[in-house]
Design a protein around this motif. Structure first.
Motif, PDB file in Angstrom:
ATOM      1  N   MET A   1       0.846  -1.195   0.000  1.00 42.63           N
ATOM      2  CA  MET A   1       0.000   0.000   0.000  1.00 42.63           C
ATOM      3  C   MET A   1       0.878   1.241   0.000  1.00 42.63           C
ATOM      4  O   MET A   1       1.787   1.367   0.810  1.00 42.63           O
ATOM      5  N   LYS A   2       0.596   2.163  -0.935  1.00 44.45           N
ATOM      6  CA  LYS A   2       1.354   3.403  -0.984  1.00 44.45           C
ATOM      7  C   LYS A   2       0.947   4.312   0.173  1.00 44.45           C
ATOM      8  O   LYS A   2      -0.209   4.332   0.589  1.00 44.45           O
ATOM      9  N   SER A   3       1.908   5.083   0.661  1.00 49.79           N
ATOM     10  CA  SER A   3       1.668   6.005   1.770  1.00 49.79           C
ATOM     11  C   SER A   3       1.873   7.438   1.297  1.00 49.79           C
ATOM     12  O   SER A   3       2.931   7.771   0.749  1.00 49.79           O
ATOM     13  N   SER A   4       0.853   8.275   1.479  1.00 46.37           N
ATOM     14  CA  SER A   4       0.901   9.666   1.027  1.00 46.37           C
ATOM     15  C   SER A   4       0.548  10.598   2.170  1.00 46.37           C
ATOM     16  O   SER A   4      -0.373  10.320   2.948  1.00 46.37           O
ATOM     17  N   VAL A   5       1.258  11.700   2.251  1.00 43.80           N
ATOM     18  CA  VAL A   5       0.921  12.778   3.182  1.00 43.80           C
ATOM     19  C   VAL A   5       0.429  13.958   2.375  1.00 43.80           C
ATOM     20  O   VAL A   5       1.061  14.357   1.387  1.00 43.80           O
ATOM     21  N   VAL A   6      -0.701  14.505   2.778  1.00 46.22           N
ATOM     22  CA  VAL A   6      -1.257  15.703   2.163  1.00 46.22           C
ATOM     23  C   VAL A   6      -1.130  16.844   3.160  1.00 46.22           C
ATOM     24  O   VAL A   6      -1.515  16.697   4.323  1.00 46.22           O
ATOM     25  N   VAL A   7      -0.573  17.958   2.709  1.00 46.22           N
ATOM     26  CA  VAL A   7      -0.362  19.094   3.599  1.00 46.22           C
ATOM     27  C   VAL A   7      -1.434  20.142   3.322  1.00 46.22           C
ATOM     28  O   VAL A   7      -1.490  20.717   2.230  1.00 46.22           O
ATOM     29  N   GLY A   8      -2.298  20.380   4.300  1.00 45.08           N
ATOM     30  CA  GLY A   8      -3.322  21.411   4.178  1.00 45.08           C
ATOM     31  C   GLY A   8      -4.722  20.832   4.087  1.00 45.08           C
ATOM     32  O   GLY A   8      -4.964  19.852   3.379  1.00 45.08           O
ATOM     33  N   LEU A   9      -5.650  21.455   4.815  1.00 43.77           N
ATOM     34  CA  LEU A   9      -7.042  21.005   4.858  1.00 43.77           C
ATOM     35  C   LEU A   9      -7.956  21.921   4.062  1.00 43.77           C
ATOM     36  O   LEU A   9      -9.159  21.960   4.319  1.00 43.77           O
ATOM     37  N   GLY A  10      -7.384  22.666   3.125  1.00 44.56           N
ATOM     38  CA  GLY A  10      -8.224  23.466   2.244  1.00 44.56           C
ATOM     39  C   GLY A  10      -8.871  22.598   1.186  1.00 44.56           C
ATOM     40  O   GLY A  10      -8.784  21.360   1.204  1.00 44.56           O
ATOM     41  N   ARG A  11      -9.517  23.243   0.248  1.00 44.56           N
ATOM     42  CA  ARG A  11     -10.278  22.504  -0.755  1.00 44.56           C
ATOM     43  C   ARG A  11      -9.398  21.559  -1.569  1.00 44.56           C
ATOM     44  O   ARG A  11      -9.747  20.398  -1.809  1.00 44.56           O
ATOM     45  N   SER A  12      -8.233  22.042  -1.988  1.00 43.29           N
ATOM     46  CA  SER A  12      -7.364  21.185  -2.793  1.00 43.29           C
ATOM     47  C   SER A  12      -6.806  20.041  -1.958  1.00 43.29           C
ATOM     48  O   SER A  12      -6.686  18.902  -2.446  1.00 43.29           O
ATOM     49  N   GLY A  13      -6.472  20.300  -0.697  1.00 40.86           N
ATOM     50  CA  GLY A  13      -5.950  19.250   0.165  1.00 40.86           C
ATOM     51  C   GLY A  13      -6.978  18.174   0.450  1.00 40.86           C
ATOM     52  O   GLY A  13      -6.671  16.972   0.407  1.00 40.86           O
ATOM     53  N   VAL A  14      -8.195  18.592   0.726  1.00 43.74           N
ATOM     54  CA  VAL A  14      -9.267  17.621   0.981  1.00 43.74           C
ATOM     55  C   VAL A  14      -9.527  16.794  -0.278  1.00 43.74           C
ATOM     56  O   VAL A  14      -9.684  15.565  -0.220  1.00 43.74           O
ATOM     57  N   GLY A  15      -9.550  17.467  -1.434  1.00 46.96           N
ATOM     58  CA  GLY A  15      -9.764  16.741  -2.685  1.00 46.96           C
ATOM     59  C   GLY A  15      -8.670  15.715  -2.947  1.00 46.96           C
ATOM     60  O   GLY A  15      -8.951  14.570  -3.331  1.00 46.96           O
ATOM     61  N   ALA A  16      -7.416  16.120  -2.719  1.00 49.10           N
ATOM     62  CA  ALA A  16      -6.298  15.196  -2.932  1.00 49.10           C
ATOM     63  C   ALA A  16      -6.372  14.011  -1.972  1.00 49.10           C
ATOM     64  O   ALA A  16      -6.134  12.853  -2.357  1.00 49.10           O
ATOM     65  N   ALA A  17      -6.700  14.286  -0.705  1.00 46.07           N
ATOM     66  CA  ALA A  17      -6.785  13.211   0.291  1.00 46.07           C
ATOM     67  C   ALA A  17      -7.878  12.208  -0.085  1.00 46.07           C
ATOM     68  O   ALA A  17      -7.676  10.984  -0.010  1.00 46.07           O
ATOM     69  N   LYS A  18      -9.028  12.700  -0.491  1.00 46.40           N
ATOM     70  CA  LYS A  18     -10.126  11.798  -0.870  1.00 46.40           C
ATOM     71  C   LYS A  18      -9.768  10.980  -2.107  1.00 46.40           C
ATOM     72  O   LYS A  18     -10.060   9.776  -2.181  1.00 46.40           O
ATOM     73  N   LEU A  19      -9.145  11.622  -3.091  1.00 45.32           N
ATOM     74  CA  LEU A  19      -8.784  10.912  -4.316  1.00 45.32           C
ATOM     75  C   LEU A  19      -7.754   9.822  -4.026  1.00 45.32           C
ATOM     76  O   LEU A  19      -7.901   8.669  -4.475  1.00 45.32           O
ATOM     77  N   LEU A  20      -6.709  10.154  -3.280  1.00 44.16           N
ATOM     78  CA  LEU A  20      -5.680   9.175  -2.970  1.00 44.16           C
ATOM     79  C   LEU A  20      -6.247   8.030  -2.125  1.00 44.16           C
ATOM     80  O   LEU A  20      -5.910   6.859  -2.332  1.00 44.16           O
ATOM     81  N   HIS A  21      -7.123   8.361  -1.176  1.00 46.59           N
ATOM     82  CA  HIS A  21      -7.747   7.319  -0.348  1.00 46.59           C
ATOM     83  C   HIS A  21      -8.561   6.373  -1.224  1.00 46.59           C
ATOM     84  O   HIS A  21      -8.531   5.150  -1.038  1.00 46.59           O
ATOM     85  N   SER A  22      -9.281   6.929  -2.207  1.00 48.45           N
ATOM     86  CA  SER A  22     -10.095   6.088  -3.099  1.00 48.45           C
ATOM     87  C   SER A  22      -9.228   5.170  -3.956  1.00 48.45           C
ATOM     88  O   SER A  22      -9.688   4.131  -4.428  1.00 48.45           O
ATOM     89  N   GLN A  23      -7.953   5.564  -4.152  1.00 45.92           N
ATOM     90  CA  GLN A  23      -7.026   4.759  -4.948  1.00 45.92           C
ATOM     91  C   GLN A  23      -6.271   3.730  -4.096  1.00 45.92           C
ATOM     92  O   GLN A  23      -5.395   3.038  -4.603  1.00 45.92           O
ATOM     93  N   GLY A  24      -6.610   3.678  -2.802  1.00 50.57           N
ATOM     94  CA  GLY A  24      -6.004   2.684  -1.932  1.00 50.57           C
ATOM     95  C   GLY A  24      -4.774   3.135  -1.184  1.00 50.57           C
ATOM     96  O   GLY A  24      -4.091   2.311  -0.561  1.00 50.57           O
TER      97      GLY A  24
END
Length: 457
Positions: A1-24
């Motif tokens: 499983m790949k591990s990713s850190v997203v920095v920031g809880l703004g709109r782009s950060g939330v979008g990136a976190a959700k997308l990466l989570h959906s990809q496993g």
């Protein structure tokens, strides 16, 4: 499983976190603010680890023990931040949310739109033209969805697969997504902006140049002096101009009889777009060039142009107050954009300006104030700095200084009673971050104030 850190809880950060989570991916979000939020709660419900009170200084990765594949940053984090440099030295990939979206959506054709000014109008207008012709053409980036939100909606089936992706891209987003290579790239204008971040005009230009150089087809505005000076760098580009005698060989231009022309034929009347100002004719030509490359016939482009109502917060008409036509130009966050607004409205105008000032050349804006403004009301953090600039330009109209936009509207309406003003123009020439989250919030507040003034009159 790949591990990713997203920095920031703004709109782009939330979008990136959700997308990466959906990809496993195993996703951790770091947020500098300590206050909990709805965004944090929503991500935790998905199983995303959210850590509050974690700024990048001091380095939160210094004692990080978990394996880490990539760090995804928000546009507001400088690309040369020392912590990011340390991560790169450890061979940890660092990218922006736009790059994560590209990885998920690169199988669909992108139209990447950048420029100091004009990119938001071009993005909205091009999306409208493509959609009016029956194509699936969602827009994202600085407008509409964040790039990652759009990618997630497409991959999950909540949106149909796009025929085209219309992506507005700022220099911050391009800098952190150097793999993005659009099918069509559009460069609207280039004037000094964001120099507090990029340092020099050359560095700022190079970032935008990179996006267009990676594009399969580049579309450029020959009426922009900086772009035109560098035309030799783009021998295969599509150039457009509003002039019947363009400064460089162009694919599209407007002839003396006011028709949009291509090398082969007249396409449609230049008044097809019902928006004021020569800058909007430039926008129309850029959109037309891209739409032609996308396969649309001129008749479909003209039909869509004729029913375009404009972009919120960019010279948006708000009706009449005390006989003045009111315009919400909150999107004008620098001197060049504010000069465009001043040139487009009827004179004399009462101008509202202020906010968080930026570096840049104010000379054209100041000259237009002298020519076209009856009075200027300054508000926000940069009001005194702007007042000093205006005084140095020998502006002979009235200048008022207030703290807030509420007070600025009241003062502007009071000033207009003593002089024949044709327009009331909010065109701040400044960023909004001193008092608002973004220029949209500032523009919506102005709309509310004007609506209240209209009801009271």
């Amino acid at each position: 499983m790949k591990s990713s850190v997203v920095v920031g809880l703004g709109r782009s950060g939330v979008g990136a976190a959700k997308l990466l989570h959906s990809q496993g991916h195993q996703v951790t979000v770091l947020e500098s603010q300590s206050k909990d939020s709805a965004n944090a709660s929503a991500l935790r419900q998905l199983g995303v680890d959210v850590r509050l009170g974690c700024p990048l200084i001091p380095d939160p990765f210094a004692s990080w023990t978990d394996p880490l594949d990539q760090v995804v940053i928000s546009p507001g984090i400088p690309w040369d931040h020392p912590t990011l440099g340390s991560l790169r030295q450890q061979d940890i990939a660092v990218c922006g949310e736009m790059a994560v979206a590209w990885d998920a959506l690169s199988h669909r054709p992108w139209i990447g739109i950048t420029g100091t000014n004009g990119k938001t109008t071009v993005t909205h207008l091009l999306q409208h033209v493509l959609s009016h012709a029956g194509l699936q053409a969602p827009m994202a980036g600085n407008v509409g969805h964040s790039a990652a939100e759009l990618a997630l909606a497409c991959s999950s089936g909540h949106l149909p697969q796009p025929d085209w992706i219309v992506m507005e891209m700022s220099s911050y987003q391009i800098e952190a997504a150097q793999q993005v290579a659009p099918r069509i790239g559009i460069w609207t204008t280039l004037t000094p902006d964001h120099l507090e971040r990029h340092g020099t005009l050359d560095a700022y230009r190079a970032i935008k140049h990179g996006l267009l150089a990676r594009s399969e087809q580049a579309v450029l505005n020959a009426d922009d002096p900086d772009l035109c000076r560098h035309h030799h760098q783009w021998p295969a580009a599509t150039w457009v101009s509003t002039s019947p005698t363009p400064p460089v060989p162009c694919t599209l231009w407007i002839d003396p009889e006011q028709w949009v022309c291509s090398r082969e034929q007249r396409l449609f009347p230049a008044d097809a777009l019902p928006l004021p100002g020569n800058h909007n004719r430039q926008n129309m030509l850029l959109v037309t060039a891209a739409a032609l490359h996308a396969g649309l016939p001129p008749s479909a482009i003209e039909a869509a142009l004729r029913c375009f109502s404009g972009v919120p917060h960019r010279l948006e008409p708000l009706g009449l107050v005390k006989g003045m036509r009111v315009y919400n130009d909150s999107k004008a966050t620098n001197y060049d954009a504010a000069a465009v607004g001043l040139r487009a409205v009827a004179a004399p105008a009462v101008v509202l300006a202020g906010g968080q000032t930026k570096q840049g050349d104010a000379s054209e804006w100041l000259s237009l104030l002298k020519e076209r403004a009856a009075a200027v009301v300054l508000f926000g953090h940069g009001a005194r700095e702007l007042k000093t600039l205006i005084a140095g330009a020998s502006f002979d109209g009235q200048v008022a200084l207030v703290d807030t936009l509420d007070a600025a509207v009241k003062e502007a309406l009071a000033l207009s009673s003593g002089q024949p003003a044709q327009a009331l123009l909010l065109s701040p020439a400044c960023a909004s971050f001193d008092q608002y989250s973004n220029f949209e919030e500032r523009g919506e507040h102005f709309r509310q104030l004007i609506n209240a003034a209209q009801r009271a009159s």
